[in-house]
Design a protein around this motif. Structure first.
Motif, mmCIF file in Angstrom:
data_model
loop_
_atom_site.group_PDB
_atom_site.id
_atom_site.type_symbol
_atom_site.label_atom_id
_atom_site.label_comp_id
_atom_site.label_asym_id
_atom_site.label_seq_id
_atom_site.Cartn_x
_atom_site.Cartn_y
_atom_site.Cartn_z
ATOM 1 N N ALA A 64 0.644 -1.296 0.082
ATOM 2 C CA ALA A 64 -0.147 0.164 -0.154
ATOM 3 C C ALA A 64 0.923 1.255 0.134
ATOM 4 C CB ALA A 64 -0.889 -0.059 1.237
ATOM 5 N N TYR A 65 0.382 2.454 -0.569
ATOM 6 C CA TYR A 65 1.163 3.624 -0.563
ATOM 7 C C TYR A 65 0.184 4.354 0.478
ATOM 8 C CZ TYR A 65 2.991 2.935 -5.273
ATOM 9 O OH TYR A 65 3.664 2.196 -6.266
ATOM 10 N N MET A 66 0.997 4.701 1.659
ATOM 11 C CA MET A 66 0.491 4.990 2.617
ATOM 12 C C MET A 66 -0.080 6.801 2.962
ATOM 13 S SD MET A 66 0.411 2.419 4.347
ATOM 14 C CE MET A 66 -0.371 2.899 6.051
ATOM 15 N N SER A 67 0.549 7.313 1.973
ATOM 16 C CA SER A 67 0.246 8.737 1.714
ATOM 17 C C SER A 67 0.491 9.410 0.398
ATOM 18 C CB SER A 67 1.220 9.558 2.845
ATOM 19 O OG SER A 67 0.689 10.870 2.920
ATOM 20 N N PRO A 68 -0.060 8.799 -0.569
ATOM 21 C CA PRO A 68 0.164 9.161 -2.028
ATOM 22 C C PRO A 68 0.029 10.572 -2.426
ATOM 23 C CG PRO A 68 -2.065 8.017 -1.839
ATOM 24 C CD PRO A 68 -1.470 8.082 -0.162
ATOM 25 N N GLY A 69 -0.384 11.430 -1.688
ATOM 26 C CA GLY A 69 -0.463 12.687 -1.961
ATOM 27 C C GLY A 69 0.698 13.432 -1.929
ATOM 28 N N SER A 70 1.928 12.847 -1.140
ATOM 29 C CA SER A 70 3.044 13.771 -1.089
ATOM 30 C C SER A 70 4.167 12.705 -0.897
ATOM 31 C CB SER A 70 3.085 14.614 -0.112
ATOM 32 O OG SER A 70 2.606 14.196 1.279
ATOM 33 N N VAL A 71 4.048 11.588 -0.134
ATOM 34 C CA VAL A 71 5.272 10.541 0.103
ATOM 35 C C VAL A 71 5.194 9.609 -0.968
ATOM 36 C CG1 VAL A 71 6.250 9.336 1.954
ATOM 37 C CG2 VAL A 71 4.733 11.227 2.543
ATOM 38 N N THR A 72 6.498 9.072 -1.476
ATOM 39 C CA THR A 72 6.493 8.146 -2.614
ATOM 40 C C THR A 72 6.503 6.665 -1.922
ATOM 41 O OG1 THR A 72 8.749 8.141 -2.279
ATOM 42 C CG2 THR A 72 7.750 9.756 -3.861
ATOM 43 N N GLU A 73 6.635 6.431 -0.544
ATOM 44 C CA GLU A 73 6.920 5.326 -0.044
ATOM 45 C C GLU A 73 5.600 4.083 -0.358
ATOM 46 O OE1 GLU A 73 8.021 3.365 4.314
ATOM 47 O OE2 GLU A 73 6.612 5.180 4.277
ATOM 48 N N ARG A 74 6.289 3.142 -0.793
ATOM 49 C CA ARG A 74 5.355 1.879 -0.876
ATOM 50 C C ARG A 74 5.647 0.799 0.514
ATOM 51 N NH1 ARG A 74 6.665 0.375 -5.273
ATOM 52 N NH2 ARG A 74 7.564 -1.692 -5.207
ATOM 53 N N LEU A 75 4.771 0.593 0.944
ATOM 54 C CA LEU A 75 4.777 -0.343 2.201
ATOM 55 C C LEU A 75 4.304 -1.767 1.945
ATOM 56 C CD1 LEU A 75 5.763 0.047 5.001
ATOM 57 C CD2 LEU A 75 3.515 0.618 6.091
ATOM 58 N N HIS A 76 5.228 -2.630 2.196
ATOM 59 C CA HIS A 76 5.041 -4.151 2.050
ATOM 60 C C HIS A 76 4.450 -4.741 3.598
ATOM 61 C CE1 HIS A 76 7.295 -4.240 -1.750
ATOM 62 N NE2 HIS A 76 8.037 -2.977 -1.260
ATOM 63 N N PHE A 77 3.271 -5.202 3.309
ATOM 64 C CA PHE A 77 2.645 -5.823 4.485
ATOM 65 C C PHE A 77 3.057 -7.283 4.661
ATOM 66 C CE2 PHE A 77 0.654 -1.529 4.265
ATOM 67 C CZ PHE A 77 0.265 -1.063 5.307
ATOM 68 N N PHE A 78 3.216 -7.652 5.867
ATOM 69 C CA PHE A 78 3.421 -9.018 6.067
ATOM 70 C C PHE A 78 2.807 -9.650 7.477
ATOM 71 C CE2 PHE A 78 7.025 -7.906 3.509
ATOM 72 C CZ PHE A 78 7.043 -8.953 2.578
ATOM 73 N N ALA A 79 2.389 -10.703 7.685
ATOM 74 C CA ALA A 79 2.032 -11.268 8.897
ATOM 75 C C ALA A 79 2.956 -12.658 9.212
ATOM 76 C CB ALA A 79 0.362 -11.517 8.760
ATOM 77 N N ALA A 80 3.023 -13.104 10.372
ATOM 78 C CA ALA A 80 3.536 -14.162 10.625
ATOM 79 C C ALA A 80 3.091 -14.738 12.008
ATOM 80 C CB ALA A 80 4.885 -14.217 10.729
ATOM 81 N N ALA A 81 2.867 -16.091 12.259
ATOM 82 C CA ALA A 81 2.684 -16.565 13.840
ATOM 83 C C ALA A 81 3.993 -16.646 14.522
ATOM 84 C CB ALA A 81 2.228 -17.772 13.381
ATOM 85 N N TYR A 82 4.235 -16.649 15.467
ATOM 86 C CA TYR A 82 5.153 -16.623 16.696
ATOM 87 C C TYR A 82 4.749 -17.478 17.934
ATOM 88 C CZ TYR A 82 3.177 -13.209 20.182
ATOM 89 O OH TYR A 82 2.790 -12.768 21.145
#
Length: 225
Positions: A144-162
């Motif tokens: 997901a792009y978290m703040s696409p109006g000004s920030v270029t960052e694309r964030l990769h979301f993960f989940a894992a059991a522990y």
């Protein structure tokens, strides 16, 4: 090329050519990039881009936008389906503090920049540094792009059991980088209630917790591959 720091002159990190980013973009025929300027000399890169854009009425107009480029990142929700808990962090975030958060201490899922690593390698690193967990099988949730109006960052979301045996390190972040991170192990139901009452206000964390609730993974109803 403009004669400024980060363009033809080295910036504070010795980088040049930062004004080239975006100049060759041609994937959208309705957008033509005209100029890119580097407007800051900080750790990350602030650019002002001038471009022509064709609207839905067919008319062209010239616009300018500033973009903040801090690189891409990754985040992870660690959950224990047996004990129905999640591992989160709490740390001081000045941008939130200066924008009306009571004390700037945000409860978050572990996260960090990729720093030239692939997303899976990066999030395993961050889980170890912040939470002291050696992550096993990973599930990629979404990007997901978290703040696409000004920030270029694309964030990769993960989940894992522990489980408790996976907590092999002390966590707490990297002290040399100014990190002072508290580890929170919370019942999943409490984490969800913290969204409702405003104790969790971090976007990526809300997204991961709501995803987990929809999937039923913490309660063990929907095993992940």
């Amino acid at each position: 090329m403009t004669d400024s720091r980060g363009a033809s002159l080295p910036d504070s990190r010795g980088r040049t050519g930062l004004d080239r980013t975006g100049r060759e973009l041609d994937r959208n025929p309705d957008v033509v990039v005209r100029d890119v300027e580097v407007t800051s000399d900080g750790w990350h890169v602030l650019r002002r881009t001038t471009f022509d854009v064709r609207g839905s009425d067919g008319r062209w107009s010239t616009q300018q936008r500033e973009t903040y480029d801090r690189g891409n990142g990754a985040t992870i929700l660690l959950y224990d389906p047996e004990r129905r808990t999640v591992l989160l962090t709490r740390q001081f975030r000045f941008p939130a503090y200066v924008n009306d958060h009571p004390d700037g201490m945000l409860v978050e899922a572990a996260a960090g920049l990729l720093d030239e690593d692939d997303p899976e390698t990066a999030i395993r690193r961050e889980a170890g540094e912040e939470l002291g967990v050696e992550v096993g099988a990973l599930t990629h949730v979404f990007d997901a792009y978290m703040s696409p109006g000004s920030v270029t960052e694309r964030l990769h979301f993960f989940a894992a059991a522990y489980s408790p045996v996976d907590r092999t390190g002390v966590g707490g972040g990297v002290a040399d980088e100014g990190e002072d991170i508290e580890i929170l192990e919370l019942p999943f139901t409490e984490a969800l209630s913290m969204i409702a009452d405003g104790r969790i206000v971090d976007g990526k964390t809300i997204m991961l917790l709501q995803w987990a609730a929809l999937q039923g993974v913490v309660a063990g109803r929907s095993p992940l591959p």
